[in-house]
Design a protein around this motif. Structure first.
Motif, PDB file in Angstrom:
ATOM      1  N   GLU A   1      30.020  41.639  24.897  1.00  0.00           N
ATOM      2  CA  GLU A   1      29.767  40.823  23.765  1.00  0.00           C
ATOM      3  C   GLU A   1      28.677  40.155  23.411  1.00  0.00           C
ATOM      4  OE1 GLU A   1      32.600  37.598  24.829  1.00  0.00           O
ATOM      5  OE2 GLU A   1      34.259  38.987  25.608  1.00  0.00           O
ATOM      6  N   GLY A   2      28.218  40.488  22.103  1.00  0.00           N
ATOM      7  CA  GLY A   2      26.949  40.021  21.634  1.00  0.00           C
ATOM      8  C   GLY A   2      26.025  40.367  22.443  1.00  0.00           C
ATOM      9  N   ARG A   3      25.006  39.436  22.598  1.00  0.00           N
ATOM     10  CA  ARG A   3      23.789  39.829  23.387  1.00  0.00           C
ATOM     11  C   ARG A   3      24.099  39.523  24.999  1.00  0.00           C
ATOM     12  NH1 ARG A   3      19.075  36.616  19.833  1.00  0.00           N
ATOM     13  NH2 ARG A   3      19.151  38.206  18.126  1.00  0.00           N
ATOM     14  N   ARG A   4      25.273  39.081  25.398  1.00  0.00           N
ATOM     15  CA  ARG A   4      25.620  38.978  26.739  1.00  0.00           C
ATOM     16  C   ARG A   4      25.384  40.137  27.323  1.00  0.00           C
ATOM     17  NH1 ARG A   4      30.993  35.122  26.875  1.00  0.00           N
ATOM     18  NH2 ARG A   4      29.914  33.353  26.106  1.00  0.00           N
ATOM     19  N   PRO A   5      25.254  40.063  28.703  1.00  0.00           N
ATOM     20  CA  PRO A   5      24.941  41.189  29.942  1.00  0.00           C
ATOM     21  C   PRO A   5      26.284  42.025  29.930  1.00  0.00           C
ATOM     22  CG  PRO A   5      24.207  39.397  30.861  1.00  0.00           C
ATOM     23  CD  PRO A   5      24.887  38.950  29.961  1.00  0.00           C
ATOM     24  N   GLU A   6      26.196  43.388  30.033  1.00  0.00           N
ATOM     25  CA  GLU A   6      27.315  44.175  30.230  1.00  0.00           C
ATOM     26  C   GLU A   6      28.311  43.672  31.356  1.00  0.00           C
ATOM     27  OE1 GLU A   6      27.451  48.284  31.744  1.00  0.00           O
ATOM     28  OE2 GLU A   6      27.488  48.835  29.588  1.00  0.00           O
ATOM     29  N   ARG A   7      29.611  43.558  30.840  1.00  0.00           N
ATOM     30  CA  ARG A   7      30.438  43.194  31.857  1.00  0.00           C
ATOM     31  C   ARG A   7      31.402  44.204  32.372  1.00  0.00           C
ATOM     32  NH1 ARG A   7      31.477  37.639  31.749  1.00  0.00           N
ATOM     33  NH2 ARG A   7      33.614  37.867  32.295  1.00  0.00           N
ATOM     34  N   THR A   8      31.670  44.382  33.731  1.00  0.00           N
ATOM     35  CA  THR A   8      32.299  45.377  34.516  1.00  0.00           C
ATOM     36  C   THR A   8      33.441  44.543  34.846  1.00  0.00           C
ATOM     37  OG1 THR A   8      30.298  46.464  34.874  1.00  0.00           O
ATOM     38  CG2 THR A   8      32.295  47.458  35.907  1.00  0.00           C
ATOM     39  N   VAL A   9      34.712  45.079  34.370  1.00  0.00           N
ATOM     40  CA  VAL A   9      36.169  44.942  35.142  1.00  0.00           C
ATOM     41  C   VAL A   9      36.460  45.933  36.149  1.00  0.00           C
ATOM     42  CG1 VAL A   9      38.302  44.260  34.782  1.00  0.00           C
ATOM     43  CG2 VAL A   9      36.654  43.560  33.137  1.00  0.00           C
ATOM     44  N   TYR A  10      36.959  45.402  37.247  1.00  0.00           N
ATOM     45  CA  TYR A  10      37.200  46.202  38.489  1.00  0.00           C
ATOM     46  C   TYR A  10      38.920  46.090  38.662  1.00  0.00           C
ATOM     47  CZ  TYR A  10      32.231  46.655  39.467  1.00  0.00           C
ATOM     48  OH  TYR A  10      31.041  46.888  39.479  1.00  0.00           O
ATOM     49  N   ARG A  11      39.223  47.293  39.164  1.00  0.00           N
ATOM     50  CA  ARG A  11      40.886  47.178  39.580  1.00  0.00           C
ATOM     51  C   ARG A  11      40.811  47.810  40.971  1.00  0.00           C
ATOM     52  NH1 ARG A  11      42.300  51.441  34.821  1.00  0.00           N
ATOM     53  NH2 ARG A  11      41.288  53.183  35.803  1.00  0.00           N
ATOM     54  N   ILE A  12      42.186  47.700  41.751  1.00  0.00           N
ATOM     55  CA  ILE A  12      42.258  48.226  42.918  1.00  0.00           C
ATOM     56  C   ILE A  12      42.969  49.554  42.616  1.00  0.00           C
ATOM     57  CG2 ILE A  12      44.694  47.237  43.217  1.00  0.00           C
ATOM     58  CD1 ILE A  12      44.177  46.438  46.148  1.00  0.00           C
ATOM     59  N   THR A  13      42.693  50.429  43.686  1.00  0.00           N
ATOM     60  CA  THR A  13      42.976  51.843  43.600  1.00  0.00           C
ATOM     61  C   THR A  13      44.433  51.669  44.442  1.00  0.00           C
ATOM     62  OG1 THR A  13      41.660  52.509  45.490  1.00  0.00           O
ATOM     63  CG2 THR A  13      40.893  52.897  43.219  1.00  0.00           C
ATOM     64  N   ASP A  14      45.087  52.847  44.313  1.00  0.00           N
ATOM     65  CA  ASP A  14      46.285  53.073  45.273  1.00  0.00           C
ATOM     66  C   ASP A  14      45.942  52.973  46.662  1.00  0.00           C
ATOM     67  OD1 ASP A  14      47.928  53.104  43.045  1.00  0.00           O
ATOM     68  OD2 ASP A  14      47.893  55.474  43.039  1.00  0.00           O
ATOM     69  N   GLN A  15      44.777  53.671  47.134  1.00  0.00           N
ATOM     70  CA  GLN A  15      44.133  53.805  48.263  1.00  0.00           C
ATOM     71  C   GLN A  15      43.712  52.388  48.770  1.00  0.00           C
ATOM     72  OE1 GLN A  15      40.799  55.987  49.187  1.00  0.00           O
ATOM     73  NE2 GLN A  15      40.331  55.376  51.155  1.00  0.00           N
ATOM     74  N   GLY A  16      43.417  51.454  47.970  1.00  0.00           N
ATOM     75  CA  GLY A  16      42.892  50.079  48.299  1.00  0.00           C
ATOM     76  C   GLY A  16      44.280  49.353  48.479  1.00  0.00           C
ATOM     77  N   ARG A  17      45.413  49.591  47.694  1.00  0.00           N
ATOM     78  CA  ARG A  17      46.644  48.775  48.134  1.00  0.00           C
ATOM     79  C   ARG A  17      47.317  49.170  49.540  1.00  0.00           C
ATOM     80  NH1 ARG A  17      48.447  46.244  43.848  1.00  0.00           N
ATOM     81  NH2 ARG A  17      47.941  46.705  41.750  1.00  0.00           N
ATOM     82  N   ASP A  18      47.223  50.388  49.623  1.00  0.00           N
ATOM     83  CA  ASP A  18      47.447  50.673  51.239  1.00  0.00           C
ATOM     84  C   ASP A  18      46.671  50.279  52.054  1.00  0.00           C
ATOM     85  OD1 ASP A  18      49.487  52.283  50.021  1.00  0.00           O
ATOM     86  OD2 ASP A  18      48.227  54.368  50.191  1.00  0.00           O
ATOM     87  N   GLU A  19      45.408  50.033  51.859  1.00  0.00           N
ATOM     88  CA  GLU A  19      44.304  49.585  52.734  1.00  0.00           C
ATOM     89  C   GLU A  19      44.767  48.136  52.867  1.00  0.00           C
ATOM     90  OE1 GLU A  19      41.842  49.673  55.899  1.00  0.00           O
ATOM     91  OE2 GLU A  19      42.361  51.534  54.741  1.00  0.00           O
ATOM     92  N   LEU A  20      44.804  47.255  51.974  1.00  0.00           N
ATOM     93  CA  LEU A  20      45.113  45.997  51.887  1.00  0.00           C
ATOM     94  C   LEU A  20      46.342  45.442  52.783  1.00  0.00           C
ATOM     95  CD1 LEU A  20      44.575  43.095  50.862  1.00  0.00           C
ATOM     96  CD2 LEU A  20      45.703  43.526  48.844  1.00  0.00           C
TER      97      LEU A  20
END
Length: 216
Positions: A73-92
């Motif tokens: 957004e504008g001059r702001r640093p790049e923002r990365t959004v993360y999501r959980i994977t199916d493997q992550g849900r099983d691990e959780l």
């Protein structure tokens, strides 16, 4: 490889567990995860940016979370959004189930200090335990106020505040135990370092024990 089959240190990484749990709700940027850690008073987590990004990278490398979106957004640093994977849900689920079902006994500093209580003069022990009792009472009052604020101001459901309830239960139990211990010390119901019973126990527990007369 599953966290449960890696090192014990990784298994007890509550920061990684928290990131995984919060991303299971919805995709988030690490800044939002950091804010939720603070707002929900997850005090057992180091919520500093450096620590948080370290855990995000760790989870990405293991395939438990992944990049959902990258934007700027504008001059702001790049923002990365993360999501959980199916493997992550099983691990959780596996991680939480094991932590909930398996007692893991640790030795806090207080436990170690209590094991040597008899090496203090009785009066000094009482003074120290009295001070701890006052501190516990203060902690209980402060934590009760914090819990009321989390419920009343943020309207958080009980299920995300259970660790606070558990912490209060532990504080109350410790407070009751410390009070009873002070009573026992004052009443002389404990063998002390200068007592004959304590000296006899110390001699019996010495490696090899006392030498029999025939060995002299």
């Amino acid at each position: 490889m599953s966290i449960l089959t890696t090192t014990k240190r990784a298994f007890r990484d509550l920061g990684a567990l928290t990131v995984l749990a919060l991303l299971s709700e919805q995709p988030r940027h690490p800044y939002e995860v950091q804010r939720l850690i603070r707002d929900r008073r997850k005090d057992f987590v180091d919520g500093s940016p450096r620590s948080l990004y370290h855990r995000v990278d760790w989870l990405v490398r293991r395939g438990l979370i992944e990049v959902a979106d990258t934007g700027r957004e504008g001059r702001r640093p790049e923002r990365t959004v993360y999501r959980i994977t199916d493997q992550g849900r099983d691990e959780l689920q596996s991680w939480l189930t094991t932590l909930l079902s398996t007692p893991l006994y640790e030795h806090p500093l207080f436990s170690a200090a209590i094991s040597f209580l008899g090496y203090l003069p009785a009066e000094a022990a009482i003074v120290a335990l009295d001070a701890r009792m006052v501190a516990l009472e203060g902690d209980l009052a402060g934590a009760d106020a914090s819990l009321r604020a989390l419920r009343g101001q943020l309207h958080l459901p009980r299920v995300v505040l259970l660790e606070h309830e558990y912490g209060q239960a532990l504080r109350r139990a410790e407070l009751q135990w410390v009070r009873s211990l002070i009573d026992d010390v004052r009443a002389g119901r404990l063998a002390w370092a200068g007592d004959a019973d304590f000296a006899a126990h110390r001699q019996r527990s010495t490696v090899g024990g006392p030498q029999p007369a025939s060995a002299k």
